[in-house]
Design a protein around this motif. Structure first.
Motif, PDB file in Angstrom:
ATOM      1  N   ILE A  27      -1.087   9.940   8.136  1.00  0.00           N
ATOM      2  CA  ILE A  27      -2.153   9.135   8.710  1.00  0.00           C
ATOM      3  C   ILE A  27      -1.655   8.510  10.001  1.00  0.00           C
ATOM      4  N   ARG A  28      -2.424   8.722  11.073  1.00  0.00           N
ATOM      5  CA  ARG A  28      -1.946   8.246  12.374  1.00  0.00           C
ATOM      6  C   ARG A  28      -2.331   6.807  12.617  1.00  0.00           C
ATOM      7  N   ARG A  29      -1.575   6.204  13.496  1.00  0.00           N
ATOM      8  CA  ARG A  29      -1.850   4.815  13.859  1.00  0.00           C
ATOM      9  C   ARG A  29      -3.236   4.722  14.477  1.00  0.00           C
ATOM     10  N   GLY A  30      -3.987   3.715  14.051  1.00  0.00           N
ATOM     11  CA  GLY A  30      -5.298   3.490  14.639  1.00  0.00           C
ATOM     12  C   GLY A  30      -6.417   4.271  13.990  1.00  0.00           C
ATOM     13  N   GLU A  31      -6.079   5.056  12.970  1.00  0.00           N
ATOM     14  CA  GLU A  31      -7.107   5.849  12.316  1.00  0.00           C
ATOM     15  C   GLU A  31      -7.796   5.027  11.226  1.00  0.00           C
ATOM     16  N   VAL A  32      -9.073   5.288  11.035  1.00  0.00           N
ATOM     17  CA  VAL A  32      -9.765   4.733   9.879  1.00  0.00           C
ATOM     18  C   VAL A  32      -9.929   5.885   8.908  1.00  0.00           C
ATOM     19  N   PHE A  33      -9.278   5.777   7.787  1.00  0.00           N
ATOM     20  CA  PHE A  33      -9.152   6.909   6.891  1.00  0.00           C
ATOM     21  C   PHE A  33      -9.905   6.646   5.598  1.00  0.00           C
ATOM     22  N   GLY A  34     -10.838   7.507   5.270  1.00  0.00           N
ATOM     23  CA  GLY A  34     -11.614   7.332   4.050  1.00  0.00           C
ATOM     24  C   GLY A  34     -11.008   8.117   2.900  1.00  0.00           C
ATOM     25  N   ILE A  35     -11.101   7.541   1.717  1.00  0.00           N
ATOM     26  CA  ILE A  35     -10.611   8.230   0.528  1.00  0.00           C
ATOM     27  C   ILE A  35     -11.765   8.323  -0.456  1.00  0.00           C
ATOM     28  N   ILE A  36     -12.147   9.534  -0.817  1.00  0.00           N
ATOM     29  CA  ILE A  36     -13.254   9.683  -1.761  1.00  0.00           C
ATOM     30  C   ILE A  36     -12.811  10.516  -2.969  1.00  0.00           C
ATOM     31  N   GLY A  37     -13.601  10.431  -4.002  1.00  0.00           N
ATOM     32  CA  GLY A  37     -13.282  11.161  -5.220  1.00  0.00           C
ATOM     33  C   GLY A  37     -13.853  10.434  -6.415  1.00  0.00           C
ATOM     34  N   LYS A  65      -7.247   7.588  -6.569  1.00  0.00           N
ATOM     35  CA  LYS A  65      -7.440   6.867  -5.305  1.00  0.00           C
ATOM     36  C   LYS A  65      -6.666   5.553  -5.297  1.00  0.00           C
ATOM     37  N   SER A  66      -6.823   4.785  -6.378  1.00  0.00           N
ATOM     38  CA  SER A  66      -6.134   3.492  -6.419  1.00  0.00           C
ATOM     39  C   SER A  66      -4.629   3.668  -6.498  1.00  0.00           C
ATOM     40  N   THR A  67      -4.204   4.694  -7.202  1.00  0.00           N
ATOM     41  CA  THR A  67      -2.764   4.966  -7.269  1.00  0.00           C
ATOM     42  C   THR A  67      -2.223   5.238  -5.870  1.00  0.00           C
ATOM     43  N   LEU A  68      -2.980   5.991  -5.088  1.00  0.00           N
ATOM     44  CA  LEU A  68      -2.564   6.300  -3.725  1.00  0.00           C
ATOM     45  C   LEU A  68      -2.416   5.013  -2.906  1.00  0.00           C
ATOM     46  N   LEU A  69      -3.399   4.130  -3.041  1.00  0.00           N
ATOM     47  CA  LEU A  69      -3.326   2.866  -2.305  1.00  0.00           C
ATOM     48  C   LEU A  69      -2.122   2.054  -2.750  1.00  0.00           C
ATOM     49  N   LYS A  70      -1.828   2.087  -4.044  1.00  0.00           N
ATOM     50  CA  LYS A  70      -0.691   1.309  -4.548  1.00  0.00           C
ATOM     51  C   LYS A  70       0.636   1.845  -4.025  1.00  0.00           C
ATOM     52  N   LEU A  73      -7.386   1.953   5.680  1.00  0.00           N
ATOM     53  CA  LEU A  73      -7.643   2.874   4.582  1.00  0.00           C
ATOM     54  C   LEU A  73      -8.810   2.332   3.794  1.00  0.00           C
ATOM     55  N   LEU A  74      -9.793   3.178   3.572  1.00  0.00           N
ATOM     56  CA  LEU A  74     -11.014   2.698   2.950  1.00  0.00           C
ATOM     57  C   LEU A  74     -11.367   3.582   1.770  1.00  0.00           C
ATOM     58  N   VAL A  75     -11.431   3.000   0.589  1.00  0.00           N
ATOM     59  CA  VAL A  75     -11.891   3.731  -0.589  1.00  0.00           C
ATOM     60  C   VAL A  75     -13.327   3.328  -0.833  1.00  0.00           C
ATOM     61  N   SER A  76     -14.204   4.309  -0.969  1.00  0.00           N
ATOM     62  CA  SER A  76     -15.588   3.950  -1.255  1.00  0.00           C
ATOM     63  C   SER A  76     -16.304   5.084  -1.964  1.00  0.00           C
ATOM     64  N   GLN A  92     -11.400  10.145   9.646  1.00  0.00           N
ATOM     65  CA  GLN A  92     -10.909  11.231   8.807  1.00  0.00           C
ATOM     66  C   GLN A  92     -11.135  10.834   7.356  1.00  0.00           C
ATOM     67  N   ALA A  93     -11.144  11.829   6.497  1.00  0.00           N
ATOM     68  CA  ALA A  93     -11.289  11.502   5.087  1.00  0.00           C
ATOM     69  C   ALA A  93     -10.511  12.487   4.243  1.00  0.00           C
ATOM     70  N   VAL A  94     -10.213  12.068   3.034  1.00  0.00           N
ATOM     71  CA  VAL A  94      -9.550  12.951   2.091  1.00  0.00           C
ATOM     72  C   VAL A  94     -10.303  12.874   0.763  1.00  0.00           C
ATOM     73  N   TRP A  95     -10.412  14.031   0.114  1.00  0.00           N
ATOM     74  CA  TRP A  95     -11.089  14.086  -1.181  1.00  0.00           C
ATOM     75  C   TRP A  95     -10.040  14.365  -2.251  1.00  0.00           C
ATOM     76  N   LEU A  96      -9.960  13.440  -3.177  1.00  0.00           N
ATOM     77  CA  LEU A  96      -8.984  13.538  -4.265  1.00  0.00           C
ATOM     78  C   LEU A  96      -9.706  13.858  -5.568  1.00  0.00           C
ATOM     79  N   ASP A  97      -9.076  14.703  -6.370  1.00  0.00           N
ATOM     80  CA  ASP A  97      -9.625  14.934  -7.712  1.00  0.00           C
ATOM     81  C   ASP A  97      -8.479  15.213  -8.669  1.00  0.00           C
ATOM     82  N   HIS A  98      -8.421  14.467  -9.736  1.00  0.00           N
ATOM     83  CA  HIS A  98      -7.355  14.603 -10.731  1.00  0.00           C
ATOM     84  C   HIS A  98      -5.974  14.628 -10.093  1.00  0.00           C
ATOM     85  N   GLY A  99      -5.770  13.749  -9.149  1.00  0.00           N
ATOM     86  CA  GLY A  99      -4.448  13.609  -8.555  1.00  0.00           C
ATOM     87  C   GLY A  99      -4.107  14.678  -7.536  1.00  0.00           C
TER      88      GLY A  99
END
Lengths: 265, 277
Positions: free
Chosen positions: A71-81, A87-92, A222-225, A237-244
């Motif tokens: 993840i680059r500096r200054g990016e707003v990165f979405g996390i979905i799934g 998702k929360s594990t990633l944030l932790k 980093l935004l989880v929603s 940018q965004a990333v889609w997570l499923d089952h880790g």
């Protein structure tokens, strides 16, 4: 970052590892393993009894697997799934709360998680005292918080109640103060976990404006929603997570489309 | 904010030995430490009329009851039984409260350490810090009671910081050990309160060790670390004598070994806590 497929093997662009000046967060092959016992043992007594009976079973559960992301500096990165996707594990992992079981994480800058608005507030302390307490939790000294104090109370619009114990606050006031403290500390990386619905409409607008100001200043967010409109409106940018497992990464529109297609009816 | 311009970098693969890293972290988070101690002291007394005076009145009340009930039974030969009980009691209270609070705070703080990085030892350290403030405040009523019951206050009281330091080290070490177990099994906190009660009666606090038969003295008294620590506290405070070198060394060794053991065990396991709590 346009490449994207929905196949089992997610196609990911070169993350530019290891050294990229621009990177704010580098996740290299992260794996997180939880050891869970199927019958949750909470008491020592129970544990000893089961131990004697030879019934202590432990199962491994991988909340994140082979996860690589840059993840680059200054990016707003979405996390979905979906729920339980990791998702929360990633944030932790990024907030340094969990240490990854495998792999390596590098985070450059001060990270501020938006605590569930004032999770750390103490009801018997006044708003003023809680501001200093929360500031210290984020690693700020008393002196530094003295400088920020006025701005925080201004933003939360709580001058009239600042010296009253927080148990007398309404839940909206409580949340406003929590948001004000967490975002006034000017972090390099802000973590927002599905909590943009604070306070009344006017305050929400203020919150959005403040988050926007963050990235204009160059902070990484980093935004989880679960609200795709929020992700669309705010993220680069965004990333889609499923089952880790990472299913897709890249342009927000593409990731959301892939995610929608991947959902059962 | 100038000092934070150089960005802090967290790299999960570049971590030294946990016990040393934790020590560094706790020094960095000293502001949070003072905030936690402040919060504990403020919230405990905030809703009460007498406020901080309770810290001093609390052991006084216990002492008064014990003196009325037990001075005949245990204190026949003891001059100034009230001061004897009180001096033992405030040392014990410090130990019992800090170790108990250490594990309670960590379990309470579970919701915090799951969301934000803070040094995990901070809960035990702040619990001991709060206990220390209370202990120092309790010295005031102790000195007053000593005046009232004509126990001479000698210059040896100036030595009292040394036994207090050892008490702090021992309590912190044990508090860390118990919190480590409490993370895995919540009932350990309850069990520990029961252990504490039994332990208190096995320690010469409300009675003097002379009333015990010789054979028990060895087992109950000499193997009890709190016996040595409380004796070392009482010697300069209540008895008005300089403790012997061996008394210093025994207590110091107990304190140091417990602190090191607690710190090592806790920090080696601390990375697991966020998964467990």
């Amino acid at each position: 970052m346009n490449s994207l497929t929905v196949s089992e093997e997610a196609v990911v662009e070169e993350p530019g590892f290891p050294e990229d000046q621009e990177s704010a967060i580098i996740l290299d092959n992260i794996g997180v393993r939880y050891r869970v016992s199927p019958e949750r043992i909470f008491t020592f007594k129970e544990y000893m009894i089961r131990r004697v009976q030879g019934k202590v079973r432990i199962q491994d559960f991988w909340a994140l697997k082979d996860f690589t992301l840059n993840i680059r500096r200054g990016e707003v990165f979405g996390i979905i799934g979906p729920n339980g996707a990791g998702k929360s594990t990633l944030l932790k992992i990024i907030a340094r709360v969990l240490k990854p079981t495998t792999g390596r994480v590098i985070v450059k800058g001060r990270v501020a998680p938006l605590l569930e608005f004032g999770a750390a507030f103490h009801p018997d302390l006044t708003g003023r005292e809680n501001i200093y307490l929360n500031g210290a939790l984020l690693g700020f000294s008393h002196q530094e918080m003295v400088e920020k104090f006025e701005g925080i109370v201004d933003f939360a619009e709580l001058w009239d109640f600042i010296d009253a114990p927080m148990r007398t606050y309404s839940s909206g006031m409580w949340a406003r103060l929590g948001f004000a403290v967490a975002t006034d500390v000017e972090p390099d990386i802000l973590i927002i976990d599905e909590i943009l619905s604070v306070g009344d409409e006017a305050f929400q607008r203020k919150s959005f404006a403040r988050i926007r100001a963050f990235y204009e200043r160059g902070a990484t967010i980093l935004l989880v929603s679960h609200t795709m409109d929020t992700i669309r409106a705010m993220c680069h940018q965004a990333v889609w997570l499923d089952h880790g497992v990472m299913k897709a990464v890249g342009e927000v529109e593409n990731v959301i489309m892939a995610y929608r297609k991947g959902q059962p009816e | 904010m100038d000092k934070t311009i150089q960005p802090q970098i967290y790299d999960s693969s570049e971590r030294g030995t946990p016990p040393v890293e934790e020590l560094r972290a706790i020094l960095k988070y000293r502001h949070l430490l003072t905030q936690f101690v402040r919060r504990d002291i403020l919230t405990r007394y905030k809703r009460s009329v007498l406020g901080v005076a309770w810290t001093m009145l609390n052991p006084l009340g216990t002492m008064l009851i014990l003196t009325i009930v037990f001075s005949r039974a245990f204190g026949g030969s003891q001059s100034g039984y009230a001061a004897y009980v009180l001096s033992g009691l405030i040392a014990w209270n410090f130990f019992a409260q800090s170790t108990n609070a250490a594990s309670l705070h960590l379990v309470w703080g579970g919701s915090l350490i799951k969301k934000i990085y803070i040094p995990r030892t901070i809960f035990a350290v702040s619990a001991t810090g709060t206990g220390l403030v209370n202990l120092l405040l309790s010295l005031v009523p102790l000195l007053i009671v000593m005046l009232i019951v004509h126990v001479p206050i000698r210059p040896t009281v100036l030595l009292v910081p040394i036994p207090i330091l050892f008490l702090v080290m021992f309590s912190l070490g044990l508090g860390l050990l118990i919190s480590t177990i409490a993370v895995y099994f919540t009932d350990v906190v309850e069990m520990y309160s029961i252990v504490l009660m039994a332990w208190m009666y096995l320690t010469p606090i409300i009675y003097s060790e002379e009333i015990l038969p010789e054979m028990y003295r060895l087992w109950i008294v000499r193997l009890n670390p709190m016996y040595h620590l409380i004796e070392l506290f009482r010697a300069p405070m209540y008895e008005g004598r300089v403790p012997t070198l061996s008394e210093f060394l025994i207590s110091g060794a107990i304190a140091l070994v417990t602190l090191l053991a607690g710190w090592l065990v806790f920090t080696e396991n601390a990375d697991e806590f966020a998964y467990r709590i």
